[in-house]
Design a protein around this motif. Structure first.
Motif, PDB file in Angstrom:
ATOM      1  N   GLU A   1       0.823  -1.198   0.000  1.00 21.84           N
ATOM      2  CA  GLU A   1       0.000   0.000   0.000  1.00 21.84           C
ATOM      3  C   GLU A   1       0.867   1.262   0.000  1.00 21.84           C
ATOM      4  O   GLU A   1       1.944   1.279   0.598  1.00 21.84           O
ATOM      5  CB  GLU A   1      -0.908   0.043   1.233  1.00 21.84           C
ATOM      6  N   ILE A   2       0.374   2.305  -0.648  1.00 22.95           N
ATOM      7  CA  ILE A   2       1.073   3.580  -0.667  1.00 22.95           C
ATOM      8  C   ILE A   2       0.051   4.704  -0.504  1.00 22.95           C
ATOM      9  O   ILE A   2      -1.088   4.599  -0.984  1.00 22.95           O
ATOM     10  CB  ILE A   2       1.884   3.764  -1.966  1.00 22.95           C
ATOM     11  N   LEU A   3       0.436   5.766   0.185  1.00 23.77           N
ATOM     12  CA  LEU A   3      -0.412   6.936   0.373  1.00 23.77           C
ATOM     13  C   LEU A   3       0.133   8.063  -0.501  1.00 23.77           C
ATOM     14  O   LEU A   3       1.297   8.435  -0.382  1.00 23.77           O
ATOM     15  CB  LEU A   3      -0.410   7.366   1.840  1.00 23.77           C
ATOM     16  N   ILE A   4      -0.712   8.614  -1.369  1.00 28.69           N
ATOM     17  CA  ILE A   4      -0.330   9.749  -2.203  1.00 28.69           C
ATOM     18  C   ILE A   4      -0.974  11.009  -1.627  1.00 28.69           C
ATOM     19  O   ILE A   4      -2.197  11.066  -1.451  1.00 28.69           O
ATOM     20  CB  ILE A   4      -0.771   9.549  -3.669  1.00 28.69           C
ATOM     21  N   PHE A   5      -0.140  12.023  -1.332  1.00 28.06           N
ATOM     22  CA  PHE A   5      -0.648  13.234  -0.691  1.00 28.06           C
ATOM     23  C   PHE A   5      -0.336  14.508  -1.478  1.00 28.06           C
ATOM     24  O   PHE A   5      -0.621  15.611  -1.007  1.00 28.06           O
ATOM     25  CB  PHE A   5      -0.076  13.356   0.732  1.00 28.06           C
ATOM     26  N   GLY A   6       0.210  14.370  -2.687  1.00 26.84           N
ATOM     27  CA  GLY A   6       0.494  15.572  -3.454  1.00 26.84           C
ATOM     28  C   GLY A   6       1.025  15.248  -4.843  1.00 26.84           C
ATOM     29  O   GLY A   6       1.242  14.085  -5.197  1.00 26.84           O
TER      30      GLY A   6
ATOM     31  N   VAL B   1       5.543  14.427 -11.188  1.00 33.94           N
ATOM     32  CA  VAL B   1       5.765  13.477 -10.101  1.00 33.94           C
ATOM     33  C   VAL B   1       4.611  13.539  -9.111  1.00 33.94           C
ATOM     34  O   VAL B   1       3.953  14.583  -8.965  1.00 33.94           O
ATOM     35  CB  VAL B   1       7.096  13.751  -9.347  1.00 33.94           C
ATOM     36  N   LEU B   2       4.367  12.416  -8.458  1.00 35.61           N
ATOM     37  CA  LEU B   2       3.463  12.345  -7.311  1.00 35.61           C
ATOM     38  C   LEU B   2       4.305  12.316  -6.044  1.00 35.61           C
ATOM     39  O   LEU B   2       5.451  11.857  -6.058  1.00 35.61           O
ATOM     40  CB  LEU B   2       2.607  11.083  -7.380  1.00 35.61           C
ATOM     41  N   PHE B   3       3.738  12.776  -4.945  1.00 34.55           N
ATOM     42  CA  PHE B   3       4.411  12.691  -3.655  1.00 34.55           C
ATOM     43  C   PHE B   3       3.715  11.619  -2.825  1.00 34.55           C
ATOM     44  O   PHE B   3       2.516  11.716  -2.546  1.00 34.55           O
ATOM     45  CB  PHE B   3       4.379  14.040  -2.933  1.00 34.55           C
TER      46      PHE B   3
END
Length: 378
Positions: A134-139, A146-148
């Motif tokens: 799992e990964i959380l994308i916040f920006g 790019v995604l953060f």
């Protein structure tokens, strides 16, 4: 496709949603929820009313120790939580990057399982082995493309990293391709999606509860007392929430120490190959949470620490750091002397913690009685 490109032009050049390094950093669900909520004032009452019970697995050789409950994003009263099916999402919004950017624009964090083979910051697996996580994308940064994201990228350390759009698209889309249930024998990881988050979650911070009362979550002293008692008596706390799902099998409360000892004894006997360092990290974080909880109760004027239990709890945290460090050193050096020292420290730790927490429980019951004598005696 023209529609999608036009939509992308409407996005901000760069946007990051609020994010704070969490106090618990061992498993993704709890870690991500705390990272999203802990910078807000409303976090304190909810956090300190909970996060008291411990639970571990009954499976031979597996500890999976955690601060109960897991899967917090589904029930946290500080979050607006929505679930989407992968297949439906693909039909509605074929470009996953545009969908994620739109979520971020609308203040929603994006949480999903991806294939670490395509995530550059995950050095152990990038272009080496397929592994679901799992990964959380916040920006995102639309200009840099790019995604953060936040994840345990390197050696189990929870970090925030930039991930190129094209790599993330491959990481997201290849989950279904590699959902074959195979285990990579070199890296000991599974591509069985059922062991991970199979759907898409979008999560937004929301101070007032989305449950029945729609009110702000208030500190719940009764729940603190109840969970402390469950912990000391090793009760299965999940039995109280059977209205949501069947009670979870497992070992609860102070009985988890027996499982920690059995785990270490299994290593001595050659029955278990690896020391589960994560469980000893969770043990430390559990003691740290207890310190913060009592500090919070004192600051709120709820608890008067006449017995100086806070200092004793800080000592418990210090001892838990020693235990965690012995586990780390043993995992690295494989030194039997370190393992024996770890066992010795655990045996000494348990009665000390039981004494301190029983005194805290007794004190809090007095506080509850003095605040509401009639309710406390019913």
């Amino acid at each position: 496709m023209v529609f999608i490109n036009q939509q992308r032009m409407l996005h901000m050049p760069e946007i990051k949603l609020p994010f704070q390094n969490p106090i618990i950093t061992t498993y993704p669900q709890q870690t991500n929820v705390i990272a999203i909520t802990s910078m807000h004032e409303e976090f304190g009452p909810w956090f300190h009313s909970n996060f008291i019970q411990l639970k571990c697995s009954r499976k031979p050789g597996a500890l999976d120790l955690l601060i109960y409950p897991d899967n917090l994003q589904r029930v946290c009263p500080l979050l607006d939580y929505q679930v989407l099916n992968r297949e439906s999402l693909h039909q509605w919004f074929p470009n996953i990057i545009d969908f994620i950017m739109k979520c971020i624009d609308d203040q929603y964090y994006f949480h999903a399982t991806v294939n670490s083979y395509y995530i550059p910051p995950v050095e152990a697996f990038y272009r080496k082995a397929h592994r679901f996580h799992e990964i959380l994308i916040f920006g995102y940064d639309a200009e840099a493309k790019v995604l953060f994201g936040a994840d345990f990228f390197h050696l189990g350390k929870y970090e925030c990293k930039a991930i190129p759009f094209d790599e993330f698209e491959d990481a997201y889309s290849s989950v279904d391709v590699h959902n074959n249930g195979q285990v990579d024998t070199v890296h000991f990881v599974s591509t069985e999606l059922n062991n991970h988050l199979s759907q898409i979650e979008i999560i937004k911070y929301k101070a007032s509860s989305h449950f029945h009362t729609k009110k702000l979550y208030a500190l719940d002293l009764s729940n603190i007392i109840d969970l402390l008692d469950d912990y000391l008596q090793s009760r299965n706390t999940s039995q109280k929430y059977a209205v949501f799902e069947n009670a979870a099998d497992g070992i609860y409360g102070m009985q988890v120490y027996d499982m920690l000892v059995k785990h270490l004894e299994g290593i001595v006997a050659g029955e278990i190959e690896y020391c589960d360092v994560r469980s000893f990290q969770i043990l430390l974080e559990h003691k740290r949470c207890m310190v913060f909880r009592v500090q919070y109760l004192i600051e709120q004027g709820i608890y008067n620490d006449e017995k100086q239990l806070l200092d004793r709890l800080k000592n418990m945290e210090f001892l838990a750091i020693k235990i965690r460090n012995y586990a780390l050193k043993f995992a690295f050096f494989k030194n039997d002397t370190l393992l024996q020292q770890l066992l010795s420290e655990l045996h000494q730790f348990v009665p000390l913690e039981k004494e301190v927490l029983q005194e805290l429980l007794d004190d809090l019951m007095v506080v509850q009685h003095d605040a509401n004598p009639r309710a406390a005696t019913n």
